[in-house]
Structure formats: C-alpha cells, structure tokens
Design an enzyme around this catalytic site. Sequence first.
Site, short mmCIF file in Angstrom:
data_model
loop_
_atom_site.label_atom_id
_atom_site.label_comp_id
_atom_site.label_asym_id
_atom_site.label_seq_id
_atom_site.Cartn_x
_atom_site.Cartn_y
_atom_site.Cartn_z
N TYR A 1 -15.48 21.79 -12.05
CA TYR A 1 -15.91 20.87 -12.89
C TYR A 1 -17.02 20.10 -12.16
CZ TYR A 1 -14.47 15.75 -14.56
OH TYR A 1 -14.42 14.63 -15.62
N ARG B 1 0.72 -1.34 0.09
CA ARG B 1 0.14 0.12 -0.08
C ARG B 1 0.98 0.93 -0.35
NH1 ARG B 1 -2.49 -0.72 4.62
NH2 ARG B 1 -3.23 -2.40 3.82
N LYS C 1 -5.66 12.89 -17.76
CA LYS C 1 -5.12 13.97 -19.50
C LYS C 1 -3.90 14.08 -20.55
CE LYS C 1 -9.91 14.02 -17.60
NZ LYS C 1 -10.42 14.95 -16.98
N ASP D 1 -6.82 22.76 -8.75
CA ASP D 1 -6.69 21.79 -10.10
C ASP D 1 -6.46 22.89 -11.42
OD1 ASP D 1 -7.76 20.54 -12.44
OD2 ASP D 1 -9.24 20.15 -11.45
C1 LIG Z 1 -10.67 15.19 -16.34
C2 LIG Z 1 -11.26 16.29 -14.72
C3 LIG Z 1 -11.34 16.12 -13.30
C4 LIG Z 1 -10.88 14.49 -13.34
O1 LIG Z 1 -9.91 13.53 -13.07
P1 LIG Z 1 -10.08 12.09 -13.23
O2 LIG Z 1 -9.51 11.04 -13.55
O3 LIG Z 1 -11.55 12.13 -14.72
O4 LIG Z 1 -11.12 11.05 -12.33
C5 LIG Z 1 -10.35 16.81 -12.85
N1 LIG Z 1 -10.21 18.52 -12.72
C6 LIG Z 1 -10.33 18.34 -14.14
C7 LIG Z 1 -9.98 19.95 -14.76
C8 LIG Z 1 -10.81 17.06 -14.87
O5 LIG Z 1 -10.87 17.74 -16.52
#
Ligand SMILES: *Cc1c(COP(=O)(O)O)cnc(C)c1O
Length: 403
Positions: free
Chosen positions: A123, A69, A220, A195
Amino acid sequence: MAGSADDERLSPATRLVLAGRHADWTGTPGAPGAVVNPAVWRASTHLYPDVAALHAGKPNEDGHFYYGRRGAPTQWALAEALTALEPGAAGTVLYPSGVAALAGALLTVLRPGDVLLMTDNAYEPTRNLGRGLLRDFGVETRWFDPLDPAAFEAAICEKTRAVLLESPGSLTMEVQDVPALSAIAHRHGMVVVLDNTWASPLGFRALEHGADIAVMSLTKHVGGHSDLMMGSASAGPDLYRRLRLRSQQLGQVISPDDAALALRGLRTMGLRLAQETSSALELAKWLESRPEVAQVLCPMLPGSPGHELWARDFSGGCGLFSFVFAGGSAAQCDAFVDALQLFGIGYSWGGFESLVTPLEPAAIRTATTWPKDHFGVRLSIGLEDVADLRADIEQAMAAWRAG
Ligand SMILES: *Cc1c(COP(=O)(O)O)cnc(C)c1O
C-alpha cells in the site's frame, strides 16, 4: 453465560459474539447495571485510595488501571477480542490508524543501520514509511517481487532485520507464499510483519502461517461502516510486549468511543465478510466473461492469479478485488468510474457500501513493473443487492465503450 472466546473448539462466528465481553467490564448478569457491551469508559486519570495503591498500579500490565494512556476497559475489551480471534497471539496493540499500526510495528523491530525488505505491492502509505520515516531514522528499505521467493532470499543481506508482506496486495491482489517467505526470513533471523487487512484473521491465520506480527487496518472490515480510523498489531508474548512498550513510548492511545464503535463493527464482521465475498465472487465471475475485461484480479476466483495459494492458505475472502480493461485509455477508464451510480468514488474499502477507484500502480512500483497502458479499477463490494451492482457495472461499461 460462561462461553469463552478463547475456547478453540468454538467456531470463529461464535467467538466473534463472545470476544472481549469480560464480566469485570460488562457487569455480572443479575448485578445492577449488567450490560452486553463494555461501557464507553472515558478516563485520563484513575484515582487511588492511597500512595501504596498508586505505586502498586505501576507495573505495565494489561487490564490494570494506571493512567489513561494505558487505556481503560473499552479499549482492553477490543484488544482482547482481536487477540482471541488471532490464533497464536498473546496480545494486541491498538493504534489510531492502520498506517500507525504499521509504523508502530516497524519501529518496534528495526534499529538504525538495519535493512527492511518490503513487498513491491505494498500500500502506498506503507511504502512511504520506508521512503520517509524509516530512512530518516537510518533504516534502509529495499523492495522485492512478492511472487518470487528466490529473489526475496537473494535480496537478504547481513543487515536485513525484517520483512513486510501484504497478502494479497490491496490494489493488484498478489497473493504471497507467506509460509515459504516466512521460513526463509526466519532462517535469516528476520521478523515477519504481515499486513493482513484484506483477509482479517477470519480468512487468514497470519501467525499460524509464519508471520510474527499480524497488522490490520481496523478502518476496513472491523469498523465496517466507513466512520472510523484504527489499526491493530497482534503478536506472540515477546513481540507483543515490545509493541506495547513502543506504542506507549510514542504516546499512542485510541479513544474509548472509537473502541466501542470498532467492537460494534466486529460483531457483524463475519456476516458482512461472507456476504461481500459471495457478491464479489459472483461479480468477478461475470466480469471475466465480459468482452471489455482483459483480466480479473480476484484470488477467490478459480483461474485468477494467486488462486492456488489462496485456496491452500485462506479460509475466507472479502469484497475487494480489481480488474483490468481489454485495452482502452485512461479516459475510458475514468468514464467508466464516473458512470457508476451505486459505487462511491473514494479511498478505503471494507465498508457496508460499495466503492471504486481507478487502478494506478505503475508509478509507485520499483521491483516489479505494471504496464503503463493497463487501465483498470479496484472495486470494494458492499452489502447492496448483487444484481443491482451488476446492472450498474453493465451500464457503466457502455460509457467505457463510448470512451
Ligand atoms: C487502508 C490500508 C492501510 C492503512 O490503514 P488506515 O487505517 O487507513 O491508516 C494499510 N494497509 C492496507 C492494506 C490498507 O488497505
């Protein structure tokens, strides 16, 4: 090879190549089995020679075997690489998704009775953390206009402990004044969670601009190939230690296979971002001149909302931007999306392939409004030839006009 990704004199492109390639984990050149990439190190159990060594493994440090873990070299290499790319970070915690990273960061800094301020452009699943998980744990979330620092300060009360920013907003591209908002937040003893998925540390140095925790959905740009879900949170020493502890308490661990995929994606992230940025900018400029388009929402484009802040604070962009049609109906917008041949219709972004989704923010905003009759789309520009993409958009405009 002795170059180090921690060497501040090296440019990000070079650090992307060097990051996380520890000789302990890849072998020393010349030794049998020395390789470029850390192995996919599958392990739940790590074995010890005796009880004393078992006990000695207990201190909760990075890069020490203990139990699966806490990870193994494949995950540590990825975390170390991401830390090297984020100036000011002491460490990075990996999560099974971007949403898990945001939840992990918020659960680290908030306690029952606290108030969280969240940017209104967040988001939707991030908003849902405020409306669901955090509410159930006694944390109240309030939303604010991302473009109004005075309104942000006015919304702070004695119980406000943290703010969540997402800049630019990943749907409607609001660029926030992160240094100004962070200065206000810090004056009130708050933690700033940002973020930073859109820009990545290559385009925006989050911690240097005032954020305390930089979160990314690695799904992404880092993954970059639409075959991986992962998230990360990077921070200075104190918050990093708290993030890691909370993540371990929640039992979160990512698989070594996914870590290896993310490391592979990371090596080409700079090139992909540069190409996607250049194609997106070219398309954004062209769209601006089209009679079917009322507004292009692309911070990299001069004249687009947020461009001044982008030019001041960012050193790069990506292929994600939006535009709003000049009038028309929801059905016309859908007809445009359906007519596109080279853009996949689906969520996520930052992959090698182009994607499109209709822009539908009106229903979820609470501190700001998005006119219900403004229809548009979000494009994630991939690595296809930009002339092919432009021709595809042009032919789909005919479907929009035909309604
Ligand atoms: C896609 C996204 C997330 C979430 O990410 P996941 O890996 O799909 O859980 C968070 N913030 C932004 C700006 C995103 O585009």
